[in-house]
Design an enzyme around this catalytic site. Sequence first.
Site, PDB file in Angstrom:
ATOM      1  N   ARG A 147       0.845  -1.191   0.000  1.00 54.92           N
ATOM      2  CA  ARG A 147       0.000   0.000   0.000  1.00 54.92           C
ATOM      3  C   ARG A 147       0.883   1.244   0.000  1.00 54.92           C
ATOM      4  O   ARG A 147       2.011   1.214   0.518  1.00 54.92           O
ATOM      5  CB  ARG A 147      -0.921   0.007   1.227  1.00 54.92           C
ATOM      6  CG  ARG A 147      -1.894  -1.163   1.245  1.00 54.92           C
ATOM      7  CD  ARG A 147      -2.683  -1.227   2.540  1.00 54.92           C
ATOM      8  NE  ARG A 147      -3.625  -2.354   2.524  1.00 54.92           N
ATOM      9  CZ  ARG A 147      -3.314  -3.604   2.850  1.00 54.92           C
ATOM     10  NH1 ARG A 147      -2.070  -3.888   3.248  1.00 54.92           N
ATOM     11  NH2 ARG A 147      -4.207  -4.559   2.795  1.00 54.92           N
ATOM     12  N   LYS A 168      -1.853  -2.414   7.639  1.00 55.16           N
ATOM     13  CA  LYS A 168      -3.291  -2.238   7.840  1.00 55.16           C
ATOM     14  C   LYS A 168      -3.862  -3.390   8.645  1.00 55.16           C
ATOM     15  O   LYS A 168      -4.747  -3.202   9.478  1.00 55.16           O
ATOM     16  CB  LYS A 168      -3.989  -2.139   6.482  1.00 55.16           C
ATOM     17  CG  LYS A 168      -5.491  -1.917   6.570  1.00 55.16           C
ATOM     18  CD  LYS A 168      -6.107  -1.802   5.194  1.00 55.16           C
ATOM     19  CE  LYS A 168      -7.603  -1.563   5.287  1.00 55.16           C
ATOM     20  NZ  LYS A 168      -8.229  -1.448   3.949  1.00 55.16           N
ATOM     21  N   HIS A 193      -2.478   3.608  -5.119  1.00 57.86           N
ATOM     22  CA  HIS A 193      -3.079   2.407  -4.561  1.00 57.86           C
ATOM     23  C   HIS A 193      -3.512   1.450  -5.660  1.00 57.86           C
ATOM     24  O   HIS A 193      -3.522   0.226  -5.476  1.00 57.86           O
ATOM     25  CB  HIS A 193      -4.283   2.781  -3.681  1.00 57.86           C
ATOM     26  CG  HIS A 193      -4.605   1.756  -2.642  1.00 57.86           C
ATOM     27  ND1 HIS A 193      -5.142   0.537  -2.947  1.00 57.86           N
ATOM     28  CD2 HIS A 193      -4.459   1.771  -1.284  1.00 57.86           C
ATOM     29  CE1 HIS A 193      -5.329  -0.161  -1.838  1.00 57.86           C
ATOM     30  NE2 HIS A 193      -4.924   0.558  -0.822  1.00 57.86           N
ATOM     31  N   ARG A 216      -1.649  -1.858  -6.894  1.00 56.91           N
ATOM     32  CA  ARG A 216      -1.897  -3.170  -6.297  1.00 56.91           C
ATOM     33  C   ARG A 216      -2.943  -3.941  -7.108  1.00 56.91           C
ATOM     34  O   ARG A 216      -2.818  -5.148  -7.306  1.00 56.91           O
ATOM     35  CB  ARG A 216      -2.375  -3.004  -4.848  1.00 56.91           C
ATOM     36  CG  ARG A 216      -1.257  -2.606  -3.901  1.00 56.91           C
ATOM     37  CD  ARG A 216      -1.795  -2.065  -2.574  1.00 56.91           C
ATOM     38  NE  ARG A 216      -2.759  -2.934  -1.935  1.00 56.91           N
ATOM     39  CZ  ARG A 216      -2.468  -4.005  -1.201  1.00 56.91           C
ATOM     40  NH1 ARG A 216      -1.191  -4.355  -1.046  1.00 56.91           N
ATOM     41  NH2 ARG A 216      -3.408  -4.713  -0.618  1.00 56.91           N
ATOM     42  N   HIS A 231      -3.422  -9.423   2.067  1.00 61.23           N
ATOM     43  CA  HIS A 231      -4.835  -9.535   2.393  1.00 61.23           C
ATOM     44  C   HIS A 231      -4.948 -10.595   3.471  1.00 61.23           C
ATOM     45  O   HIS A 231      -4.716 -11.776   3.218  1.00 61.23           O
ATOM     46  CB  HIS A 231      -5.647  -9.938   1.168  1.00 61.23           C
ATOM     47  CG  HIS A 231      -5.783  -8.827   0.180  1.00 61.23           C
ATOM     48  ND1 HIS A 231      -6.163  -9.025  -1.123  1.00 61.23           N
ATOM     49  CD2 HIS A 231      -5.583  -7.490   0.307  1.00 61.23           C
ATOM     50  CE1 HIS A 231      -6.191  -7.866  -1.765  1.00 61.23           C
ATOM     51  NE2 HIS A 231      -5.842  -6.930  -0.911  1.00 61.23           N
ATOM     52  N   TYR A 276       0.058 -20.716   8.216  1.00 68.44           N
ATOM     53  CA  TYR A 276       0.289 -21.842   7.308  1.00 68.44           C
ATOM     54  C   TYR A 276       0.579 -21.332   5.898  1.00 68.44           C
ATOM     55  O   TYR A 276       1.506 -21.794   5.240  1.00 68.44           O
ATOM     56  CB  TYR A 276      -0.954 -22.734   7.306  1.00 68.44           C
ATOM     57  CG  TYR A 276      -0.920 -23.846   6.273  1.00 68.44           C
ATOM     58  CD1 TYR A 276      -1.724 -23.793   5.144  1.00 68.44           C
ATOM     59  CD2 TYR A 276      -0.085 -24.947   6.440  1.00 68.44           C
ATOM     60  CE1 TYR A 276      -1.707 -24.808   4.190  1.00 68.44           C
ATOM     61  CE2 TYR A 276      -0.058 -25.973   5.504  1.00 68.44           C
ATOM     62  CZ  TYR A 276      -0.874 -25.890   4.386  1.00 68.44           C
ATOM     63  OH  TYR A 276      -0.856 -26.889   3.455  1.00 68.44           O
TER      64      TYR A 276
END
Length: 399
Positions: free
Chosen positions: A243, A270, A333, A336, A360, A370
């Site tokens: 970001r 974030k 932005h 992305r 995310h 994992y």
Amino acid sequence: MSLTITRLKSLKPKARPYKVTDGRGLYVEITPSGGKLWRFRYRLGKSQKKICIGSFPEISLAEARDIAFEAKQKVARGDDPALEKRKQKIRNEYLAANTFETVAREYIEEMMVKGGLAQATIVKANYFLKQLAPAIGKRPLDDIEPFEVLAPLKRLEGLGKHETAKKTRSFAGRVFRYGVATTRCTSDPTSLLKGALRAPRPTHYAAIVDPKKLGGLLRAIDDFDGYILTKYALQIAPHVFVRPGELRHADWEEFDLDDGIWRIPAGKMKSRRAHAVPLSRQVIALMKDLGAQMGMQGYVFPSVRSGLRPMSENALNAAFRRMGYSKEEITAHGLRSTASSLLNESGKWSPDAIERALAHGDSDAVRGIYHRGRHWDERVKMAQWWSDYLDELKAGKKR
């Protein structure tokens, strides 16, 4: 003999204070200046005590008798009216000193600044406080009712700032919950406001997803003749998927250029979870070149005005406008979204690896750990493939 209104009004001051009783512990004290002060005298155990009720005529005879009767009932239960009054005075002073603005600033300092949250997050918190302060800033935290918070939120909504209104309500709720935790209030009135604001429309950041147009953008970045740090940020941004705020706040100590990894601490993310970014050969070369010219201490992209602050929030978008790209075409932005779209379209990489690269977060913390372990090698290969792909697009080659 009990007092009457006529007798009260006829009482004249003397050289010294004197008392006139009404009965059952209630009396009025006449001061040399002419004041008429209601007092209630009572006995608790072996102690003789009294409390001041107020002055006549501000407190009428009937009101004074009612207050004295309530005090007498407390004494009968073994309570001490004078002690309760002192406690209430202390509480009122405490609450008056703990206004929404006072507690909000304490919350920002204690929970955000000292908690190591990103500077951009702290700036936004102060902005939300600025929206609320005119309406409730001076109000004691425990006295604020839901409609008082709703008024400034509706004002923002009326200006079309639906997302700001939603985030301002969320900030106010965090302040109230902090107030509950620190005994400054008993509840969070914003919890009753859920559903009172219109849901904001989803924001889609403008992005270039056409490979040919992306190649043109990359060439335009290389031709950019503005501030050198802005140019390096523009050159690196398309490669790393982060970001804009995470890029602006990058610190040299977070980079291991030998191992090709950028470790972003949780406070800057974030998701509030630490994130690792694999660096391609192209990014490492740009970082080393930048470090050789500007030094490798502090912010990688400091402000033009001060090395103690990061680059301006609008620096990259302003550079795109200067290059001739409108806000409907590209945003910082949106880079992305560019990476996400083209990486998924390539069919070479698993969606999970792409999502992890974009940071995310997974709703399940165990699953997130994992994925980080399972997809790291794939992400390293993907980062290098993506940088090579961008170089080909910039050179005008087709894939």
